[in-house]
Design a protein around this motif. Sequence first.
Motif, PDB file in Angstrom:
ATOM      1  N   ASN A 281      -4.001 -11.497  -9.349  1.00 14.06           N
ATOM      2  CA  ASN A 281      -5.037 -11.205  -8.395  1.00 14.06           C
ATOM      3  C   ASN A 281      -5.892 -10.486  -8.293  1.00 14.06           C
ATOM      4  O   ASN A 281      -6.551  -9.986  -6.988  1.00 14.06           O
ATOM      5  N   VAL A 282      -5.560  -8.897  -8.341  1.00 10.78           N
ATOM      6  CA  VAL A 282      -6.094  -7.733  -7.997  1.00 10.78           C
ATOM      7  C   VAL A 282      -6.605  -7.064  -8.601  1.00 10.78           C
ATOM      8  O   VAL A 282      -6.308  -7.044 -10.162  1.00 10.78           O
ATOM      9  N   GLN A 283      -7.351  -6.133  -8.877  1.00 13.03           N
ATOM     10  CA  GLN A 283      -8.563  -5.538  -9.643  1.00 13.03           C
ATOM     11  C   GLN A 283      -7.310  -4.036  -9.914  1.00 13.03           C
ATOM     12  O   GLN A 283      -7.393  -4.016 -11.131  1.00 13.03           O
ATOM     13  N   THR A 284      -6.913  -3.764  -9.380  1.00 14.10           N
ATOM     14  CA  THR A 284      -5.509  -2.384  -9.384  1.00 14.10           C
ATOM     15  C   THR A 284      -4.398  -2.941  -9.239  1.00 14.10           C
ATOM     16  O   THR A 284      -4.581  -3.384  -7.356  1.00 14.10           O
ATOM     17  N   GLY A 285      -3.002  -3.552  -9.238  1.00 14.35           N
ATOM     18  CA  GLY A 285      -1.641  -3.156  -9.341  1.00 14.35           C
ATOM     19  C   GLY A 285      -1.158  -2.309  -8.324  1.00 14.35           C
ATOM     20  O   GLY A 285      -1.268  -2.633  -7.142  1.00 14.35           O
ATOM     21  N   ILE A 286      -0.672  -1.468  -8.864  1.00 20.40           N
ATOM     22  CA  ILE A 286      -0.999  -0.016  -8.245  1.00 20.40           C
ATOM     23  C   ILE A 286      -1.008   1.549  -8.551  1.00 20.40           C
ATOM     24  O   ILE A 286      -1.538   1.410 -10.136  1.00 20.40           O
ATOM     25  N   ASP A 287      -1.626   1.988  -7.610  1.00 20.27           N
ATOM     26  CA  ASP A 287      -2.411   3.604  -7.823  1.00 20.27           C
ATOM     27  C   ASP A 287      -2.199   4.138  -7.666  1.00 20.27           C
ATOM     28  O   ASP A 287      -1.699   4.266  -6.461  1.00 20.27           O
ATOM     29  N   MET A 288      -2.029   5.320  -8.148  1.00 19.70           N
ATOM     30  CA  MET A 288      -1.068   6.408  -8.116  1.00 19.70           C
ATOM     31  C   MET A 288      -2.243   7.382  -8.180  1.00 19.70           C
ATOM     32  O   MET A 288      -2.389   8.317  -9.103  1.00 19.70           O
ATOM     33  N   TYR A 289      -2.982   7.838  -7.212  1.00 21.01           N
ATOM     34  CA  TYR A 289      -3.290   8.998  -6.889  1.00 21.01           C
ATOM     35  C   TYR A 289      -2.468  10.263  -5.920  1.00 21.01           C
ATOM     36  O   TYR A 289      -2.939  11.122  -5.651  1.00 21.01           O
ATOM     37  N   HIS A 290      -1.222   9.962  -6.062  1.00 19.21           N
ATOM     38  CA  HIS A 290      -0.574  10.853  -5.333  1.00 19.21           C
ATOM     39  C   HIS A 290      -0.166  12.095  -5.823  1.00 19.21           C
ATOM     40  O   HIS A 290       0.487  12.006  -7.221  1.00 19.21           O
ATOM     41  N   PRO A 291       0.120  13.152  -5.595  1.00 17.35           N
ATOM     42  CA  PRO A 291       0.011  14.685  -6.145  1.00 17.35           C
ATOM     43  C   PRO A 291       1.270  14.693  -6.852  1.00 17.35           C
ATOM     44  O   PRO A 291       1.257  15.603  -7.645  1.00 17.35           O
ATOM     45  N   ASN A 292       2.406  14.783  -6.035  1.00 11.54           N
ATOM     46  CA  ASN A 292       3.412  14.935  -6.029  1.00 11.54           C
ATOM     47  C   ASN A 292       4.748  13.960  -5.670  1.00 11.54           C
ATOM     48  O   ASN A 292       5.290  13.633  -4.802  1.00 11.54           O
ATOM     49  N   VAL A 293       5.008  13.187  -7.277  1.00 14.63           N
ATOM     50  CA  VAL A 293       6.693  12.105  -7.281  1.00 14.63           C
ATOM     51  C   VAL A 293       7.579  12.641  -7.766  1.00 14.63           C
ATOM     52  O   VAL A 293       8.273  12.908  -8.604  1.00 14.63           O
ATOM     53  N   GLU A 294       8.239  12.769  -6.287  1.00 14.00           N
ATOM     54  CA  GLU A 294       9.246  13.628  -6.295  1.00 14.00           C
ATOM     55  C   GLU A 294      10.715  12.674  -7.400  1.00 14.00           C
ATOM     56  O   GLU A 294      11.446  12.817  -7.603  1.00 14.00           O
ATOM     57  N   TYR A 295      10.452  10.827  -6.516  1.00 12.64           N
ATOM     58  CA  TYR A 295      11.397  10.299  -7.243  1.00 12.64           C
ATOM     59  C   TYR A 295      10.030   8.375  -7.416  1.00 12.64           C
ATOM     60  O   TYR A 295      10.154   8.603  -6.402  1.00 12.64           O
ATOM     61  N   LEU A 296      10.942   8.129  -8.652  1.00 10.30           N
ATOM     62  CA  LEU A 296      10.450   6.653  -8.266  1.00 10.30           C
ATOM     63  C   LEU A 296      10.657   5.603  -9.277  1.00 10.30           C
ATOM     64  O   LEU A 296      10.962   5.922 -10.245  1.00 10.30           O
ATOM     65  N   TYR A 297      10.983   4.761  -8.743  1.00  8.01           N
ATOM     66  CA  TYR A 297      11.640   3.592  -9.723  1.00  8.01           C
ATOM     67  C   TYR A 297      11.209   2.072  -8.938  1.00  8.01           C
ATOM     68  O   TYR A 297      10.527   1.412  -8.336  1.00  8.01           O
ATOM     69  N   MET A 298      10.123   1.643 -10.572  1.00 12.55           N
ATOM     70  CA  MET A 298      10.121   0.356 -10.267  1.00 12.55           C
ATOM     71  C   MET A 298      10.506  -0.297 -11.481  1.00 12.55           C
ATOM     72  O   MET A 298      11.057  -0.191 -12.233  1.00 12.55           O
ATOM     73  N   GLY A 299      10.898  -1.597 -10.768  1.00 13.05           N
ATOM     74  CA  GLY A 299      12.144  -2.667 -11.270  1.00 13.05           C
ATOM     75  C   GLY A 299      11.342  -4.074 -10.860  1.00 13.05           C
ATOM     76  O   GLY A 299      11.418  -4.139 -10.152  1.00 13.05           O
ATOM     77  N   LEU A 300      11.481  -4.924 -11.802  1.00 10.26           N
ATOM     78  CA  LEU A 300      11.170  -6.378 -11.368  1.00 10.26           C
ATOM     79  C   LEU A 300       9.797  -6.938 -10.600  1.00 10.26           C
ATOM     80  O   LEU A 300      10.417  -8.050  -9.815  1.00 10.26           O
TER      81      LEU A 300
END
Length: 360
Positions: A281-300
């Motif tokens: 029940n959100v407008q935005t789930g994950i908001d990625m304004y971050h400028p420098n992603v070195e490692y990101l894992y999304m699971g489940l």
Amino acid sequence: MIKNKVLILAMLIVAIVAVGSVSAADDVAVDIDEPADDIAVDEIAIEDDSADETDEIVETEQTRTITYTPYYIDTTSDFDGINYNITNGIFDGYEFIFDNTNDYTNFSMVTGNNNKFTGNGATIIGSTDNLFTVAGSNNIVITGFNMNVATGKAAIYGANVFNAEITNNNITGGKDGINIMQTHDNITISGNTITGVTRDAISLVDHRNLSDTEWANKGYSTISNNIIIGSEYAMFFGGNFKGTIEDNIINGSDYGIEFAGKKAVTNGRLQVDIIANDIYNVQTGIDMYHPNVEYLYMGLNNIETLNNSSCSAIKINSNFAKSTGGEIWIYDNYLYGQVNQTFINVCDAFEDNYGYIIVN
């Protein structure tokens, strides 16, 4: 319980270090300062329940083992006096143990260094101040409270916090739930229920310019098993963040998880595992304004927006970037909402995700 009473005469005024507040509601690339909240200490009489206490409580912290001196708190305790002594370094290495048989009204507490605050289910009620002020604190535990926050204030608020555990609290009302800014390392926020805040339920900001060595040495933080209902931003991470976000439930916030970095890559690094969170029940789930992603894992993760054709499950803007040599892995998530094609294009894998995904 052995009690000593220490009478301190004269008027004492203690000003807590001014700390700036950064929220996703502000420009994500700019620090916005708010006036510091001052604590005035009137003529005080301190009841020290810990003196000559023979029992010791041992707690293992992330960086050291602390032998706590017990200090028993009841509704007659002089919080102004306790705050004065903590601020001046007199109470270092104490466990403040609360009696849960009564409510604590007009509550405010400074944390200091190497202190633990054990609520035992006690209810603390704010009036004109934040409930806990964590300014320049190291090795802090806050656990087991029912927190009713004053309007426009926070349950836990401050800057420059290292090696802190905030666990198993119920936080209701106010502007922010947990708001830590400027710098932080090794923060554990787990098992809390946060409802009815108007801005950020959980906010961690670290806008230091970090060299590669400093970034490599930055401590991990863990945000797990929290329940957040309502709020503008359920979780807001500004600047540098390294850690795990796992097994949280977010329901009814405008934004589920926001990564808001600064324009310079040296103060906007991200290394994070996002695992098995339920965001509804959100407008935005994950908001990625971050400028420098070195490692990101999304699971489940389960992300269900209010409308899959107009709301974003995963969103980025022009400040988003993947660092040279960075990795982004997105697996086995249920996504009900839009996902930016630009984001998908930079992923090392975007696989086995299902639901009602609209790519834009």
